[in-house]
Write a protein that holds these residues in place. Structure first.
Motif, PDB file in Angstrom:
ATOM      1  N   CYS B 135       0.849  -1.208   0.000  1.00  0.00           N
ATOM      2  CA  CYS B 135       0.000   0.000   0.000  1.00  0.00           C
ATOM      3  C   CYS B 135       0.880   1.251   0.000  1.00  0.00           C
ATOM      4  N   PRO B 136       0.757   2.093  -1.021  1.00  0.00           N
ATOM      5  CA  PRO B 136       1.632   3.272  -1.099  1.00  0.00           C
ATOM      6  C   PRO B 136       1.243   4.371  -0.114  1.00  0.00           C
ATOM      7  N   CYS B 137       0.087   4.240   0.534  1.00  0.00           N
ATOM      8  CA  CYS B 137      -0.423   5.323   1.370  1.00  0.00           C
ATOM      9  C   CYS B 137      -0.370   5.018   2.853  1.00  0.00           C
ATOM     10  N   GLU B 138       0.200   3.901   3.226  1.00  0.00           N
ATOM     11  CA  GLU B 138       0.210   3.465   4.621  1.00  0.00           C
ATOM     12  C   GLU B 138      -1.211   3.447   5.182  1.00  0.00           C
ATOM     13  N   ALA B 139      -2.135   2.941   4.368  1.00  0.00           N
ATOM     14  CA  ALA B 139      -3.517   2.860   4.836  1.00  0.00           C
ATOM     15  C   ALA B 139      -3.782   1.524   5.511  1.00  0.00           C
ATOM     16  N   ILE B 140      -2.965   0.508   5.214  1.00  0.00           N
ATOM     17  CA  ILE B 140      -3.223  -0.832   5.761  1.00  0.00           C
ATOM     18  C   ILE B 140      -2.290  -1.105   6.931  1.00  0.00           C
ATOM     19  N   HIS B 141      -2.887  -1.468   8.049  1.00  0.00           N
ATOM     20  CA  HIS B 141      -2.093  -1.731   9.252  1.00  0.00           C
ATOM     21  C   HIS B 141      -2.306  -3.165   9.707  1.00  0.00           C
ATOM     22  N   PHE B 142      -1.313  -3.706  10.372  1.00  0.00           N
ATOM     23  CA  PHE B 142      -1.392  -5.047  10.930  1.00  0.00           C
ATOM     24  C   PHE B 142      -0.976  -4.894  12.386  1.00  0.00           C
ATOM     25  N   VAL B 143      -1.956  -4.799  13.275  1.00  0.00           N
ATOM     26  CA  VAL B 143      -1.698  -4.305  14.631  1.00  0.00           C
ATOM     27  C   VAL B 143      -2.478  -5.082  15.687  1.00  0.00           C
ATOM     28  N   THR B 144      -2.063  -4.928  16.936  1.00  0.00           N
ATOM     29  CA  THR B 144      -2.837  -5.487  18.044  1.00  0.00           C
ATOM     30  C   THR B 144      -4.051  -4.595  18.257  1.00  0.00           C
ATOM     31  N   ARG B 145      -5.028  -5.126  18.986  1.00  0.00           N
ATOM     32  CA  ARG B 145      -6.247  -4.329  19.189  1.00  0.00           C
ATOM     33  C   ARG B 145      -5.952  -3.071  20.000  1.00  0.00           C
ATOM     34  N   GLU B 146      -4.944  -3.144  20.862  1.00  0.00           N
ATOM     35  CA  GLU B 146      -4.579  -1.947  21.623  1.00  0.00           C
ATOM     36  C   GLU B 146      -3.983  -0.873  20.700  1.00  0.00           C
ATOM     37  N   GLU B 147      -3.059  -1.317  19.839  1.00  0.00           N
ATOM     38  CA  GLU B 147      -2.439  -0.355  18.912  1.00  0.00           C
ATOM     39  C   GLU B 147      -3.488   0.272  18.005  1.00  0.00           C
ATOM     40  N   LEU B 148      -4.492  -0.537  17.692  1.00  0.00           N
ATOM     41  CA  LEU B 148      -5.546  -0.071  16.799  1.00  0.00           C
ATOM     42  C   LEU B 148      -6.257   1.163  17.364  1.00  0.00           C
ATOM     43  N   LEU B 149      -6.436   1.176  18.674  1.00  0.00           N
ATOM     44  CA  LEU B 149      -7.144   2.307  19.299  1.00  0.00           C
ATOM     45  C   LEU B 149      -6.445   3.627  18.984  1.00  0.00           C
ATOM     46  N   ASN B 150      -5.121   3.596  18.985  1.00  0.00           N
ATOM     47  CA  ASN B 150      -4.369   4.822  18.704  1.00  0.00           C
ATOM     48  C   ASN B 150      -4.466   5.252  17.249  1.00  0.00           C
ATOM     49  N   LEU B 151      -4.773   4.304  16.380  1.00  0.00           N
ATOM     50  CA  LEU B 151      -4.815   4.630  14.952  1.00  0.00           C
ATOM     51  C   LEU B 151      -6.145   5.241  14.546  1.00  0.00           C
ATOM     52  N   LYS B 152      -7.175   4.976  15.348  1.00  0.00           N
ATOM     53  CA  LYS B 152      -8.515   5.402  14.942  1.00  0.00           C
ATOM     54  C   LYS B 152      -8.708   6.897  15.157  1.00  0.00           C
ATOM     55  N   THR B 153      -8.302   7.668  14.175  1.00  0.00           N
ATOM     56  CA  THR B 153      -8.468   9.113  14.238  1.00  0.00           C
ATOM     57  C   THR B 153      -9.908   9.476  13.886  1.00  0.00           C
ATOM     58  N   ARG B 154     -10.227  10.726  14.089  1.00  0.00           N
ATOM     59  CA  ARG B 154     -11.566  11.188  13.719  1.00  0.00           C
ATOM     60  C   ARG B 154     -11.800  11.017  12.214  1.00  0.00           C
ATOM     61  N   GLU B 155     -10.788  11.345  11.398  1.00  0.00           N
ATOM     62  CA  GLU B 155     -10.919  11.216   9.936  1.00  0.00           C
ATOM     63  C   GLU B 155     -11.183   9.757   9.568  1.00  0.00           C
ATOM     64  N   ALA B 156     -10.449   8.862  10.235  1.00  0.00           N
ATOM     65  CA  ALA B 156     -10.590   7.435   9.935  1.00  0.00           C
ATOM     66  C   ALA B 156     -12.009   6.974  10.247  1.00  0.00           C
ATOM     67  N   SER B 157     -12.546   7.410  11.377  1.00  0.00           N
ATOM     68  CA  SER B 157     -13.895   6.980  11.762  1.00  0.00           C
ATOM     69  C   SER B 157     -14.937   7.523  10.800  1.00  0.00           C
ATOM     70  N   THR B 158     -14.767   8.765  10.381  1.00  0.00           N
ATOM     71  CA  THR B 158     -15.711   9.356   9.425  1.00  0.00           C
ATOM     72  C   THR B 158     -15.691   8.568   8.120  1.00  0.00           C
ATOM     73  N   ALA B 159     -14.487   8.275   7.638  1.00  0.00           N
ATOM     74  CA  ALA B 159     -14.357   7.536   6.383  1.00  0.00           C
ATOM     75  C   ALA B 159     -14.944   6.130   6.528  1.00  0.00           C
ATOM     76  N   GLN B 160     -14.683   5.516   7.680  1.00  0.00           N
ATOM     77  CA  GLN B 160     -15.192   4.172   7.943  1.00  0.00           C
ATOM     78  C   GLN B 160     -16.729   4.159   7.896  1.00  0.00           C
TER      79      GLN B 160
END
Ligand SMILES: Cc1cc2nc3c(=O)[nH]c(=O)nc-3n(C[C@H](O)[C@H](O)[C@H](O)COP(=O)(O)OP(=O)(O)OC[C@H]3O[C@@H](n4cnc5c(N)ncnc54)[C@H](O)[C@@H]3O)c2cc1C
Ligand code: SF4
Ligand code: SF4
Lengths: 353, 174
Positions: B135-160
């Motif tokens: 992925c050229p945009c660093e959009a795909i992550h492979f993370v623990t559920r804890e790490e995931l919490l830090n990744l969920k930005t407001r923009e990410a949630s809106t897009a989701q």
């Protein structure tokens, strides 16, 4: 945790050397994915590119706010450091010395003949993209403030390109962007972001036919871009500098051979739009050295002697150089498939392994 | 390697749709490696392109729906695996109906469905999911559920949310 982009994702290190060497012309996504695959299969890979930095349009075309440029940069560095891929930058592969000029040619400091390149390697893959801008063929196109989409976007990478590059000239200007594809969108967005007074986009068909799609166009309209559809530019006005764009209003006719409905200009519907800068992003054409000998149309039709091999033996082709402007994912598929086909061809002709 | 998997930690794949530009690279690499891609592009009515993918859910609906237990969550890795040997190829394809993310795909063969296994064979030799690496945009992550919490930005949630609306609509239409 940050994850890097890795074109050599097939292994954690290069494969055991197999004694074969491959040259790849063009360091865009198709060239880099072919390089990564072949390095993992044990090939000695050298990538040649005319620009000062690898990445192709990932680096020089798509703006930073959509695709982080340091990620592309790091991916190329990883290929070099970890997978032993050699990069020869600012080197253009040509059919004859001093061939037709493409976008970005001003950055090259060296030229290498394709025939020499072929002679020096077991095989070659051309991943040279679509770097020749289509012209509109209308009066006034030669005025200094008329830029192609790529001409406008390259310099935005600024410093890395050295003194040849200029900064965005859109500040405070009335910009007209012509086109409806991805480069038109990105040019418009860059112009908006760099403080253009007004950005208007003219497109021949309607929003539903535009390659960029209604979603992207809608986002730009939200940012203040003015969208004018069914508008066919007739001439660019101005003596020494751009002063405006004259266009005709069209209606949609019957579908053409591409299945898209053709715009039909309506007589007497001429309109004039004030402008002091025009970005014409009406498409780019494949740029291949020695195109007449390669006859890539045969590859497109599946009529080549070996899949993805051109009419020049051992010279393969992939990415936008084969298909015309497409998408990163398609370019990656093309690069990988050409690399695999090259491998099968060498196994076939030099004895399998 | 930068992608070490902390031993024993359950990791999942997560796509930050606010960073995704719909370039199809994830689908392309998956297709190159496995023939039939297990992360597949789709498009909203307005033309927003995005990939559908398996979230390796904590409580996978697909596993619950399968009448022969061909889908199971591996408690060690957290991955939800489909076992082609156990899959009986029922016509109802209940797993496909059950997945809220549209992440189980027709395979059209003796085994009728396929899904993401987080690149199981690659994991055995210490490599991460291929789509994440391409992925050229660093959009795909492979993370623990804890790490995931830090990744969920407001923009990410809106897009989701936008994407989920589209997926629900597509599932409803079927
Ligand atoms: C503004 C813009 C926005 C885009 N946005 C998106 C998007 O959002 N999503 C998406 O999927 N796609 C997008 N694309 C398309 C995507 O960038 C291309 O499809 C993709 O980069 C093609 O990859 P490639 O490797 O075939 O060629 P390129 O990336 O074009 O790379 C070709 C390389 O070859 C080099 N080269 C050319 N000629 C020679 C020569 N004779 N000798 C040596 N080197 C040479 C060039 O310097 C360049 O580095 C966009 C394109 C543009 C222009
Ligand atoms: S296939 Fe669907 S339901 Fe099953 S684990 Fe993946 S996302 Fe969850
Ligand atoms: S590779 Fe990344 S940016 Fe491209 S479609 Fe997949 S998730 Fe989106």
């Amino acid at each position: 945790m940050r994850t890097r982009m890795n074109f050599g994702l097939f292994r954690d290190k290069p494969g055991p050397r197999n004694g074969r060497s491959v040259a790849i012309a063009g360091a865009g996504p198709s060239g880099l994915s072919a390089a990564g695959y072949l390095a993992c299969r044990g090939y000695a890979v050298t990538v040649y590119d005319k620009m000062p930095k690898p990445g192709g349009l990932l680096y020089f075309g798509i703006p930073d706010f959509r695709l982080p440029v340091e990620r592309t940069e790091a991916a190329a560095e990883l290929l070099a450091a970890n997978y032993g891929v050699a990069f020869r930058m600012r080197t253009k592969i040509v059919g004859q010395p001093g061939e037709a000029r493409d976008e970005g040619d001003e950055f090259r400091t060296e030229e290498l003949l394709l025939t020499d390149l072929r002679a020096a390697h077991d095989a070659v893959i051309l991943c040279t993209g679509s770097w020749r801008s289509r012209r509109m063929g209308i009066p006034g196109e030669e005025l200094p403030e008329v830029l192609s989409g790529l001409e406008y976007l390259f310099p935005l990478r600024g410093a890395v390109c050295g003194p040849e590059a200029c900064v965005s000239p859109a500040l405070g200007r009335k910009v007209v962007v012509i086109g409806g594809g991805l480069s038109a969108m990105d040019a418009a967005q860059c112009a908006l972001r760099s403080g253009a007074e007004r950005v208007t986009m003219l497109y021949r068909r309607t929003i539903d036919e535009a390659p960029a799609g209604p979603y992207e166009i809608g986002l730009l309209q939200d940012c203040g871009m003015i969208w004018k559809e069914l508008a066919m530019p007739l001439r660019i006005l101005g003596r020494e500098h751009v002063e405006g764009v004259e266009f005709l209003q069209c209606a949609l006719g019957e579908p053409d051979e591409s299945g898209r409905r053709c715009p039909l200009p309506q007589d007497g519907s001429n309109q004039i739009l004030e402008a002091d800068m025009v970005i014409s992003a009406v498409g780019e054409l494949p740029t291949l050295p020695l195109a007449e000998r390669l006859e890539v149309s045969k590859v497109r039709k599946g009529a080549s002697p070996w899949p993805r091999m051109t009419m020049m033996e051992g010279v393969f082709v992939a990415g936008d150089a084969l298909t015309g402007p497409s998408k990163i994912g398609w370019a990656i598929t093309g690069g990988l498939e050409a690399a695999r086909s090259l491998e099968q061809w060498l196994n076939h002709t030099q004895g399998g392994r | 390697m930068a992608n070490d998997n902390p031993v024993g930690a359950q990791r999942t794949k997560w796509v930050d749709y606010s960073r995704c530009i719909g370039c199809e690279s994830c689908e392309a690499i998956c297709k190159f490696l496995y023939g039939l891609p297990r992360i597949q592009m789709t498009e909203s009515d307005e033309g927003l392109a995005f990939p559908l993918y398996c979230h390796h859910c904590e409580h996978p609906m697909c596993a619950k729906a399968c009448p022969v237990g061909a889908i199971e969550k591996d408690e060690a890795t957290g991955a939800v695996y489909h076992d082609p040997a156990r899959c009986r190829g029922c016509k109802a394809m209940k797993c496909m109906q059950a997945c809220p993310f549209g992440a189980i795909y027709h395979a059209g063969g003796v085994v009728p469905v396929t899904k993401c296994d987080l690149c199981r064979d690659r994991a055995r030799v210490g490599l991460g999911p291929a789509c994440m690496e391409i992925c050229p945009c660093e959009a795909i992550h492979f993370v623990t559920r804890e790490e995931l919490l830090n990744l969920k930005t407001r923009e990410a949630s809106t897009a989701q949310k936008l994407v989920m609306k589209q997926i629900r609509q597509m599932r409803g239409q079927k």
